[in-house]
Design a protein around this motif. Structure first.
Motif, PDB file in Angstrom:
ATOM      1  N   HIS A   1       0.851  -1.186   0.000  1.00 41.57           N
ATOM      2  CA  HIS A   1       0.000   0.000   0.000  1.00 41.57           C
ATOM      3  C   HIS A   1       0.891   1.241   0.000  1.00 41.57           C
ATOM      4  O   HIS A   1       1.108   1.860   1.041  1.00 41.57           O
ATOM      5  CB  HIS A   1      -0.932   0.008   1.211  1.00 41.57           C
ATOM      6  CG  HIS A   1      -1.865  -1.157   1.241  1.00 41.57           C
ATOM      7  ND1 HIS A   1      -2.889  -1.309   0.325  1.00 41.57           N
ATOM      8  CD2 HIS A   1      -1.931  -2.232   2.059  1.00 41.57           C
ATOM      9  CE1 HIS A   1      -3.551  -2.420   0.584  1.00 41.57           C
ATOM     10  NE2 HIS A   1      -2.988  -3.006   1.628  1.00 41.57           N
ATOM     11  N   CYS A   2       1.409   1.581  -1.150  1.00 41.38           N
ATOM     12  CA  CYS A   2       2.332   2.704  -1.260  1.00 41.38           C
ATOM     13  C   CYS A   2       1.642   3.919  -1.866  1.00 41.38           C
ATOM     14  O   CYS A   2       0.587   3.818  -2.487  1.00 41.38           O
ATOM     15  CB  CYS A   2       3.541   2.318  -2.109  1.00 41.38           C
ATOM     16  SG  CYS A   2       4.625   1.131  -1.287  1.00 41.38           S
ATOM     17  N   GLY A   3       2.291   5.073  -1.673  1.00 43.19           N
ATOM     18  CA  GLY A   3       1.730   6.316  -2.179  1.00 43.19           C
ATOM     19  C   GLY A   3       1.892   6.496  -3.674  1.00 43.19           C
ATOM     20  O   GLY A   3       1.168   7.279  -4.292  1.00 43.19           O
ATOM     21  N   PHE A   4       2.855   5.774  -4.267  1.00 47.36           N
ATOM     22  CA  PHE A   4       3.075   5.839  -5.702  1.00 47.36           C
ATOM     23  C   PHE A   4       3.623   4.500  -6.181  1.00 47.36           C
ATOM     24  O   PHE A   4       4.487   3.917  -5.530  1.00 47.36           O
ATOM     25  CB  PHE A   4       4.054   6.966  -6.063  1.00 47.36           C
ATOM     26  CG  PHE A   4       4.424   6.976  -7.521  1.00 47.36           C
ATOM     27  CD1 PHE A   4       3.591   7.587  -8.447  1.00 47.36           C
ATOM     28  CD2 PHE A   4       5.585   6.347  -7.975  1.00 47.36           C
ATOM     29  CE1 PHE A   4       3.914   7.572  -9.802  1.00 47.36           C
ATOM     30  CE2 PHE A   4       5.912   6.336  -9.319  1.00 47.36           C
ATOM     31  CZ  PHE A   4       5.073   6.957 -10.235  1.00 47.36           C
ATOM     32  N   PRO A   5       3.134   4.014  -7.328  1.00 45.57           N
ATOM     33  CA  PRO A   5       2.021   4.544  -8.111  1.00 45.57           C
ATOM     34  C   PRO A   5       0.683   4.111  -7.545  1.00 45.57           C
ATOM     35  O   PRO A   5       0.592   3.105  -6.852  1.00 45.57           O
ATOM     36  CB  PRO A   5       2.260   3.937  -9.493  1.00 45.57           C
ATOM     37  CG  PRO A   5       2.957   2.633  -9.208  1.00 45.57           C
ATOM     38  CD  PRO A   5       3.796   2.866  -7.986  1.00 45.57           C
TER      39      PRO A   5
END
Length: 433
Positions: free
Chosen positions: A315-319
């Protein structure tokens, strides 16, 4: 002369075309966007830039170099250099403030009065004045019962929405000091309005005072739980007692509360919610049935988490979007740092400030060798393009949800006052009966 944007992001298809055009443009200049100061000297990275460009720019005054990030070219430059700057600028999302009344016909903007503006500098007053009107308009359009101000800071936005626009507001911030400042400031404002009410002998006024929650939001589940608990008055008051180190308590609350069909309507708002927090807001908007709209203005792209070598989290901010994930174009820390560069800030610098700006990047020696000015100005020109790429990724993520979501991306602030001026505004479309 400067380039004008020739792309559209009104549909997912158009947004993806714009994103792919940006990627195609950036690939040959990977050496510029991934530059680190140590490697700059060690690998003599300035030699990767077209020699004709460097020879020309070394002779240019600092004033000309500071205009490169704004897309301003000079007549005496090589054609290829002009093309680079103008083509780059044509891919950058426009920053001139949009006609908000055209995009939001029910918008009613009111000047923030002197009592509510206490403690705000010119930049903050401008931001709060514009954003509070937009958030209020969106909240009215979805008949929201409550607005949740995520990353509320000292509560300026929350208090204007409460006192001036008479909305029920919950202000969430990670810093307990901010929560205390918000509460104390709200009490002073309340006393002022009460005194005014007594003078006018009016007994019909009621006050909406923001409820504060101190909690560091580190996951979607945590924000969803806060949203779910904020739907109930008692829970919201209980949450206000939490401290910064009580994240575990929040995380252990039932996560199903967010999706309960309570018949309540919420709006999420964030004024420069930092790093992943802006992304978390967008995801919570989609996952929480009670959240009917979101208004998000991001910042601090350098603090975004990114899938890939520097992060194993899923669950990353990008992408965010499937389109960008499929494109396979990682950014990395140096590129995300560069996305924070502002063309308006560069343009506004005087000559001496410009020299100082280069020195602040620890490149005095390179500048004396007639390398920091040309090289770092060209690199800074890529900053607004990288920010456009990050913003379009967020927009596409919402557009990929199909007709269930109505979304727009608008520049809402004066970029010379507030360079991070792009708002992503999304509403859920109600099912047809």
């Amino acid at each position: 002369m400067s380039g004008t944007c020739k792309y559209s992001c009104d549909t997912a298809t158009h947004t993806l075309q714009w994103i792919n055009a940006i990627i195609d443009f950036l690939r040959p200049y990977a050496f510029l966007i991934h530059t680190h100061v140590v490697n700059f000297f060690k690998d003599r990275q300035w030699e990767a830039v077209d020699k004709e460009w460097m020879d020309c720019l070394r002779k240019d005054p600092v004033e000309n170099l500071l205009l490169i990030p704004s897309g301003v070219v000079q007549d005496h430059w090589p054609v290829s250099l002009k093309d680079f700057v103008l083509n780059l600028r044509s891919l950058v999302f426009p920053r001139e403030p949009a006609d908000l009344h055209m995009s939001l016909p029910d918008l009613h903007m009111v000047s923030v009065n002197s009592v509510l503006a206490q403690g705000m500098n010119m930049k903050k007053k401008h931001e709060v004045e514009v954003l509070s009107a937009i958030v209020s308009s969106i909240a009215d359009s979805v008949r929201a019962h409550t607005i949740v101000d995520v990353g509320a800071g000292q509560g300026y936005l929350a208090q204007v929405l409460s006192f001036q626009y008479q909305h029920s507001v919950i202000a969430i911030d990670a810093c307990s000091h901010h929560g205390r400042v918000t509460d104390a400031r709200a009490e002073r404002i309340k006393k002022h309005y009460a005194a005014q009410m007594r003078k006018s002998k009016s007994g019909n006024w009621s006050f909406n005072v923001p409820k504060t929650i101190t909690c560091r939001v580190i996951s979607i589940d945590m924000l969803k739980t806060l949203i779910g608990m904020s739907l109930h008055k008692g829970d919201a008051e209980h949450l206000g007692l939490f401290k910064e180190d009580n994240a575990k308590l929040i995380d252990e609350e039932p996560k199903s509360q967010c999706v309960a069909n309570s018949g309540t309507s919420l709006v999420l708002a964030g004024l420069h919610a930092c790093g992943d927090l802006s992304v978390t807001m967008l995801k919570a908007f989609l996952e929480c049935k009670d959240v009917k709209a979101v208004v998000s203005i991001g910042c601090c792209y350098n603090l975004l988490s990114e899938e890939g070598a520097d992060n194993i989290e899923t669950h990353c901010g990008f992408p965010m979007s499937s389109g960008v994930k499929s494109a396979g174009f990682p950014l990395g820390k140096s590129s995300r740092d560069l996305a924070c560069q502002s063309a308006e800030r560069w343009k506004s610098l005087e000559k001496d400030d410009g020299l100082h700006n280069f020195e602040l990047h620890s490149f005095r020696a390179a500048f004396q060798l007639e390398l920091i000015g040309p090289y770092w100005s060209l690199r800074a020109a890529l900053g607004p393009l990288l920010e456009t790429f990050l913003l379009l990724d967020r927009l596409l993520f919402l557009q990929e949800q199909g007709h269930s979501v109505e979304v727009m991306m608008l520049p809402i602030f004066d970029p010379d006052v507030s360079p991070r001026n792009v708002a992503i505004i999304a509403r859920k479309n109600l099912p047809q009966i």
